[in-house]
Write an enzyme that holds these catalytic residues in place. Structure first.
Site, PDB file in Angstrom:
ATOM      1  N   HIS A 136       0.847  -1.255   0.154  1.00  0.00           N
ATOM      2  CA  HIS A 136       0.102   0.099  -0.134  1.00  0.00           C
ATOM      3  C   HIS A 136       1.055   1.226   0.149  1.00  0.00           C
ATOM      4  O   HIS A 136       0.395   2.290  -0.365  1.00  0.00           O
ATOM      5  CB  HIS A 136      -0.971   0.147   1.104  1.00  0.00           C
ATOM      6  CG  HIS A 136      -2.327  -0.797   1.205  1.00  0.00           C
ATOM      7  ND1 HIS A 136      -3.296  -0.232   0.484  1.00  0.00           N
ATOM      8  CD2 HIS A 136      -2.509  -2.029   1.480  1.00  0.00           C
ATOM      9  CE1 HIS A 136      -4.245  -1.418   0.478  1.00  0.00           C
ATOM     10  NE2 HIS A 136      -3.790  -2.457   1.092  1.00  0.00           N
ATOM     11  N   GLU A 205      -6.427 -12.413   0.632  1.00  0.00           N
ATOM     12  CA  GLU A 205      -7.332 -11.215   0.963  1.00  0.00           C
ATOM     13  C   GLU A 205      -8.173 -11.026  -0.229  1.00  0.00           C
ATOM     14  O   GLU A 205      -7.678 -10.712  -1.260  1.00  0.00           O
ATOM     15  CB  GLU A 205      -6.440 -10.011   1.422  1.00  0.00           C
ATOM     16  CG  GLU A 205      -5.651 -10.261   2.518  1.00  0.00           C
ATOM     17  CD  GLU A 205      -4.787  -9.072   2.719  1.00  0.00           C
ATOM     18  OE1 GLU A 205      -4.873  -7.995   2.238  1.00  0.00           O
ATOM     19  OE2 GLU A 205      -4.172  -9.034   3.724  1.00  0.00           O
TER      20      GLU A 205
END
Length: 236
Positions: A136, A205
């Site tokens: 991220h 995920e």
């Protein structure tokens, strides 16, 4: 070190840009800002930023989604995340697990090691090493789900950031239960739109996708036996 972190990075220098609000739904207020995560020193004035090329791919994913689900939207849960915020969320998650397990603070070293290994199954290490950035923190990864025409969340069977096997993308794939089959279908709709636009999905995920970072390159190379790609986005 995780396998994807061995991928070379050739930083392309693309800027961070805001995700266009007219195209998407957003988790507001931002979930980590509500917890007090330190975005105030960030290079972007909001968590809802990505590299320009990633935004272009995200717009393409939204277009792809609406071909079959005309009034649905991709909801942006999280996007650019400075390393400081990554550290904050790792610490927060560690403490949540420790409290849930009834640990006394300070947590003993052996127990601490068990919990942190569990945390790092789902959260990237908040590394400051330019060769191993958290996904991220590159501006190339984002966490997303879907909403319908009334801005109601589409049920994916488990919430974003849940630390359990239910977070695995295909967890409900072989279920005979009708409701769980629906969860799997919803996850596939999201995945199909994102993959069609060039993203790759995190193996653990259902909500995490990226394009151009180390994880994307690693997953792409695992699919292809021919030419190998490298990452074009490093830590921003």
């Amino acid at each position: 070190m995780k396998p994807y972190q061995q991928i070379e990075i050739d930083e392309c220098g693309e800027p961070l840009v805001p995700i266009p609000p007219e195209n998407f739904a957003f988790e507001i207020p931002h979930p980590y800002q509500k917890l007090g995560a330190p975005y105030h020193n960030s290079k972007a004035d909001s968590p809802y930023y990505l590299r320009q090329g990633v935004v272009d791919s995200l717009v393409a994913a939204q277009t792809q989604l609406q071909q079959n689900h005309q009034n649905w939207k991709i909801l942006i849960f999280d996007a650019y995340r400075p390393v400081e915020v990554q550290q904050f969320m790792v610490d927060y998650t560690f403490n949540q697990i420790a409290v849930a397990q009834g640990c006394e603070f300070p947590v003993s070293e052996d127990k601490r090691q068990v919990i942190i290994e569990h945390v790092y199954q789902f959260w990237a290490v908040p590394s400051l090493d330019r060769a191993t950035p958290p996904p991220h923190s590159t501006g190339a990864a984002l966490d997303v789900t879907l909403v319908d025409e009334h801005n109601r969340p589409i049920d994916m069977g488990s919430p974003i950031d849940e630390i359990s096997e239910r977070s695995y993308p295909d967890y409900f794939g072989n279920s005979k239960d009708a409701q769980q089959q629906q969860y799997h279908l919803h996850r596939q709709i999201l995945k199909d739109a994102m993959i069609a636009a060039g993203f790759e999905q995190h193996p653990n995920e259902w909500w995490h996708f990226s394009v151009g970072d180390q994880m994307w390159a690693w997953l792409t190379n695992n699919k292809n036996s021919g030419s190998q790609v490298i990452a074009r986005y490093g830590r921003y």
